[in-house]
Write an enzyme that holds these catalytic residues in place. Structure first.
Site, PDB file in Angstrom:
ATOM      1  N   LYS A   1       5.215  38.549   3.706  1.00  0.00           N
ATOM      2  CA  LYS A   1       6.453  38.339   4.455  1.00  0.00           C
ATOM      3  C   LYS A   1       7.261  37.287   3.678  1.00  0.00           C
ATOM      4  O   LYS A   1       7.002  36.090   3.754  1.00  0.00           O
ATOM      5  CB  LYS A   1       6.138  37.846   5.876  1.00  0.00           C
ATOM      6  CG  LYS A   1       7.374  37.677   6.738  1.00  0.00           C
ATOM      7  CD  LYS A   1       7.666  36.190   6.903  1.00  0.00           C
ATOM      8  CE  LYS A   1       8.922  35.887   7.627  1.00  0.00           C
ATOM      9  NZ  LYS A   1      10.109  35.882   6.765  1.00  0.00           N
TER      10      LYS A   1
ATOM     11  N   GLU B   1       0.403  25.324   2.160  1.00  0.00           N
ATOM     12  CA  GLU B   1       1.055  24.527   1.107  1.00  0.00           C
ATOM     13  C   GLU B   1       2.385  24.094   1.696  1.00  0.00           C
ATOM     14  O   GLU B   1       3.279  24.917   1.869  1.00  0.00           O
ATOM     15  CB  GLU B   1       1.312  25.392  -0.142  1.00  0.00           C
ATOM     16  CG  GLU B   1       0.078  25.949  -0.784  1.00  0.00           C
ATOM     17  CD  GLU B   1      -0.682  24.922  -1.599  1.00  0.00           C
ATOM     18  OE1 GLU B   1      -0.188  23.790  -1.771  1.00  0.00           O
ATOM     19  OE2 GLU B   1      -1.784  25.259  -2.044  1.00  0.00           O
TER      20      GLU B   1
ATOM     21  N   CYS C   1       9.129  21.507  -3.235  1.00  0.00           N
ATOM     22  CA  CYS C   1       8.127  20.854  -2.386  1.00  0.00           C
ATOM     23  C   CYS C   1       7.702  19.503  -2.945  1.00  0.00           C
ATOM     24  O   CYS C   1       7.526  18.546  -2.204  1.00  0.00           O
ATOM     25  CB  CYS C   1       6.909  21.752  -2.233  1.00  0.00           C
ATOM     26  SG  CYS C   1       6.291  22.383  -3.804  1.00  0.00           S
TER      27      CYS C   1
ATOM     28  N   GLU D   1      11.250  14.966   4.722  1.00  0.00           N
ATOM     29  CA  GLU D   1      11.622  15.791   3.571  1.00  0.00           C
ATOM     30  C   GLU D   1      13.070  16.246   3.755  1.00  0.00           C
ATOM     31  O   GLU D   1      13.364  17.015   4.668  1.00  0.00           O
ATOM     32  CB  GLU D   1      10.682  17.005   3.511  1.00  0.00           C
ATOM     33  CG  GLU D   1      10.849  17.813   2.270  1.00  0.00           C
ATOM     34  CD  GLU D   1       9.933  19.047   2.261  1.00  0.00           C
ATOM     35  OE1 GLU D   1       9.728  19.654   3.326  1.00  0.00           O
ATOM     36  OE2 GLU D   1       9.452  19.404   1.170  1.00  0.00           O
TER      37      GLU D   1
HETATM   38  P1  NAD Z   1       9.812  27.421   6.519  1.00  0.00           P
HETATM   39  O1  NAD Z   1       8.578  26.771   6.978  1.00  0.00           O
HETATM   40  O2  NAD Z   1      11.022  27.346   7.339  1.00  0.00           O
HETATM   41  O3  NAD Z   1       9.566  28.979   6.247  1.00  0.00           O
HETATM   42  C1  NAD Z   1       8.509  29.418   5.405  1.00  0.00           C
HETATM   43  C2  NAD Z   1       8.165  30.842   5.792  1.00  0.00           C
HETATM   44  O4  NAD Z   1       7.633  30.831   7.118  1.00  0.00           O
HETATM   45  C3  NAD Z   1       9.367  31.791   5.809  1.00  0.00           C
HETATM   46  O5  NAD Z   1       8.977  33.047   5.326  1.00  0.00           O
HETATM   47  C4  NAD Z   1       9.707  31.852   7.296  1.00  0.00           C
HETATM   48  O6  NAD Z   1      10.377  33.025   7.673  1.00  0.00           O
HETATM   49  C5  NAD Z   1       8.330  31.772   7.913  1.00  0.00           C
HETATM   50  N1  NAD Z   1       8.335  31.310   9.304  1.00  0.00           N
HETATM   51  C6  NAD Z   1       9.255  30.538   9.926  1.00  0.00           C
HETATM   52  N2  NAD Z   1       8.908  30.360  11.224  1.00  0.00           N
HETATM   53  C7  NAD Z   1       7.749  31.019  11.414  1.00  0.00           C
HETATM   54  C8  NAD Z   1       6.903  31.204  12.532  1.00  0.00           C
HETATM   55  N3  NAD Z   1       7.175  30.683  13.725  1.00  0.00           N
HETATM   56  N4  NAD Z   1       5.778  31.929  12.356  1.00  0.00           N
HETATM   57  C9  NAD Z   1       5.466  32.467  11.158  1.00  0.00           C
HETATM   58  N5  NAD Z   1       6.252  32.341  10.071  1.00  0.00           N
HETATM   59  C10 NAD Z   1       7.375  31.623  10.197  1.00  0.00           C
HETATM   60  O7  NAD Z   1      10.052  26.844   5.041  1.00  0.00           O
HETATM   61  P2  NAD Z   1      11.259  27.169   4.068  1.00  0.00           P
HETATM   62  O8  NAD Z   1      12.455  26.448   4.569  1.00  0.00           O
HETATM   63  O9  NAD Z   1      11.344  28.628   3.788  1.00  0.00           O
HETATM   64  O10 NAD Z   1      10.732  26.516   2.696  1.00  0.00           O
HETATM   65  C11 NAD Z   1      10.865  25.194   2.407  1.00  0.00           C
HETATM   66  C12 NAD Z   1       9.590  24.443   2.702  1.00  0.00           C
HETATM   67  O11 NAD Z   1       8.531  24.991   1.912  1.00  0.00           O
HETATM   68  C13 NAD Z   1       9.667  22.995   2.313  1.00  0.00           C
HETATM   69  O12 NAD Z   1       9.073  22.204   3.307  1.00  0.00           O
HETATM   70  C14 NAD Z   1       8.873  22.932   1.016  1.00  0.00           C
HETATM   71  O13 NAD Z   1       8.364  21.669   0.727  1.00  0.00           O
HETATM   72  C15 NAD Z   1       7.815  23.933   1.271  1.00  0.00           C
HETATM   73  N6  NAD Z   1       7.211  24.405   0.021  1.00  0.00           N
HETATM   74  C16 NAD Z   1       5.948  23.989  -0.302  1.00  0.00           C
HETATM   75  C17 NAD Z   1       5.364  24.376  -1.515  1.00  0.00           C
HETATM   76  C18 NAD Z   1       3.988  23.925  -1.923  1.00  0.00           C
HETATM   77  O14 NAD Z   1       3.419  24.536  -2.825  1.00  0.00           O
HETATM   78  N7  NAD Z   1       3.419  22.893  -1.322  1.00  0.00           N
HETATM   79  C19 NAD Z   1       6.081  25.200  -2.382  1.00  0.00           C
HETATM   80  C20 NAD Z   1       7.367  25.611  -2.018  1.00  0.00           C
HETATM   81  C21 NAD Z   1       7.915  25.212  -0.801  1.00  0.00           C
END
Ligand code: NAD
Length: 499
Positions: A191, A267, A302, A402
């Site tokens: 997804k 992550e 991240c 963040e």
């Molecule tokens: P997000 O948590 O908003 O979304 C991540 C994914 O989860 C998306 O596909 C989203 O549609 C899905 N999602 C959202 N709500 C959900 C729910 N209730 N149930 C299941 N899935 C759901 O994050 P984002 O804004 O897409 O990405 C940015 C974040 O990702 C930042 O916090 C960043 O630090 C983190 N990130 C971490 C790493 C790492 O390797 N540690 C790498 C890249 C990004």
């Protein structure tokens, strides 16, 4: 730097014909309800494509396809070297489509094209090759059990892995989730983030073209609550491999507990410190890394080095050099131009999140300095100029949360104990860097920092041999590395009575 000019990349972007369905059982198809949502180019605000706005029924269909393929065994029980051969071919195809992937993610989320050509695409090809190569290097064991028995452990795949990825590295993060799951013999339902859905479909199509069996790699598009949630709650999903915010990462454990106790790997975000001592051998290099470390990918990283801790006796000089280097290099520009280092934010929502953080920092008494302005020609895009704060207290929200945008907090420290205390005073622990010529300081702090990754005299250097993941609320998964493949297997004990 890429040698291609912006027009070359615009030409490739114009020629893209993205697949726009869900990919289930090897076939692109609309959402069962017929609903769609738009994918938007953040540099212009224009709609690129309409994607299926899926829900529970689509997730059920994709999981049924994945579990059917898993039980059929034409992937999960394939001879390791045959699975390896398909993944090598897959990596070759990914490489052959490198320009298409680069233009697609830049179009979809605004990442500067040079990051795509220098990191996201080659890193993804490397990830598939590395994990393909690892497939027959992971062994079971025969244990030292009573001679009246033969006891051995075998490693087997888990079943269906639900991969949920974020928007900031669309291809690379999907790859980090999918590659170890597939290499270990699992089947996958990916997804992708709704903000940047396009490259996931190209990836899935190339898997089939490389000889991957249908149903092994499925993609379902849509919003987090409507697709991610039912996937994470699904009783036939054996593991959720999640990359995203800590807020949503936390939900994964809840969903697992409320459903089938599936495995969860997370992550999440960070508030990574870059720690610069006055004895660092090359202050200019430290300044350049500090600037790239926070402003690269518009700060939507991240491990963005968003807290820059500088020894007090060089603080003013460092701030002045930091500002100058950032001003010279991080002016907003067309992300398709290989010279551009600061593209738009992924969407208007993320830009307003960043603006609210800036307001909160100013209201708390920190001093905000903006580096450059958004030119009139780019005013349709979701651009946010690079900026930084001084006079920051580590208790302020801008230093604790963040921001996920091009905003740095610069803070002085007195000595290494003070730097360690400040660095560790965070709920996050993804990455940190230490800049010093003193071996003792480097090793002591590398030991004491509460962080999954510590760089010394560099920042953001990566390799597939290096486990990627955090401590504390940065999550506990380990992407890349052979461990990531092992984490997608489970052991089985086989006891043979020899008495
Ligand atoms: P997000 O948590 O908003 O979304 C991540 C994914 O989860 C998306 O596909 C989203 O549609 C899905 N999602 C959202 N709500 C959900 C729910 N209730 N149930 C299941 N899935 C759901 O994050 P984002 O804004 O897409 O990405 C940015 C974040 O990702 C930042 O916090 C960043 O630090 C983190 N990130 C971490 C790493 C790492 O390797 N540690 C790498 C890249 C990004």
């Amino acid at each position: 730097m890429s040698t291609h000019a912006a027009e070359h990349w615009h030409g490739i972007a114009r020629g893209l014909e993205p697949d726009t369905g869900n990919f289930i059982d090897g076939v692109f198809q609309p959402a069962l309800s017929g609903a769609t949502f738009p994918s938007i180019n953040p540099a212009t605000g224009e709609v690129i494509a309409e994607l299926p706005r899926s829900e529970q029924a689509d997730v059920d269909a994709a999981v049924a396809s994945a579990i059917g393929a898993f039980r059929r065994g034409d992937w999960s029980r394939l001879a390791p070297r045959d699975r390896m051969a398909i993944l090598y071919r897959f990596a070759d195809r990914l490489e052959a489509h490198a320009d298409e992937f680069a233009a697609m993610d830049t179009l979809d989320m605004g990442k500067p094209i040079s990051l795509m050509t220098e990191f996201d695409v080659p890193d993804s090809v490397y990830a598939f090759r590395f994990l393909a190569e690892a497939i027959d290097k992971v062994d079971g064991a025969v244990t030292a059990t009573d001679p009246a028995a033969l006891h051995y452990l075998i490693r087997q795949p888990l079943g269906v892995v639900g991969c949920i990825s974020p928007w900031n590295y669309p291809l690379a993060m999907a790859t980090w989730k999918v590659a170890p799951a597939l290499a270990a013999g699992n089947t996958v339902v990916l997804k992708p983030a709704e903000q940047s859905p396009l490259s996931a479909n190209l990836l899935a199509r190339l898997f089939i073209e490389a000889g991957g069996p249908p149903g092994v790699f499925n993609v379902v598009h849509g919003y987090g609550e409507e697709v991610g949630r039912p996937l994470a709650l699904h009783a036939d999903v054996a593991k959720i491999s999640f990359t995203g915010s800590a807020e949503v990462g936390r939900l994964m454990f809840r969903y697992a507990g409320e459903s089938n106790m599936k495995r969860v790997s997370t992550e999440c975000g960070g508030k990574s410190p870059q720690i610069i001592f006055s004895d660092t051998a090359d202050l200019d290099r430290a300044v350049e890394y500090a600037v790239h470390g926070i402003y690269g990918n518009q700060g939507q990283v991240c491990n963005a080095g968003s807290r820059i801790l500088v020894e007090h006796n060089i603080f003013d000089e460092f701030v002045q050099r930091f500002e100058q280097f950032a001003r010279d290099n991080y002016q907003p520009g067309d992300p398709m131009d290989p010279e551009t280092m600061l593209g738009p934010m992924v969407d208007g929502h993320q830009r307003s999140v960043v603006e609210r953080y800036i307001e909160s920092g100013i209201a708390a008494g920190a001093e905000h300095r903006r580096i450059g302005e958004v030119p009139e020609a780019l005013s349709d895009g979701y651009y946010q100029p690079a900026s930084f704060f001084v006079n920051v207290d580590n208790d302020m929200r801008i230093a604790r949360e963040e921001i996920f945008g091009p905003v740095a907090c610069l803070m002085p420290f007195r000595n290494s104990d003070d730097a360690t205390r400040l660095a560790n005073d965070s709920v996050y622990g993804l990455a940190a860097s230490i800049w010093t010529a003193d071996l003792n300081t480097a090793h002591r702090m590398a030991r004491d920092l509460e962080s999954g990754i510590v760089w010394v005299n560099c920042f953001d250097h990566l390799d597939m041999t290096m486990p990627w993941g955090g401590w504390k609320q940065s999550g506990h998964g380990r992407d890349k590395c052979i461990q990531s493949l092992i984490d997608h297997t489970q052991t089985k004990s086989v006891w043979i009575d020899l008495s």
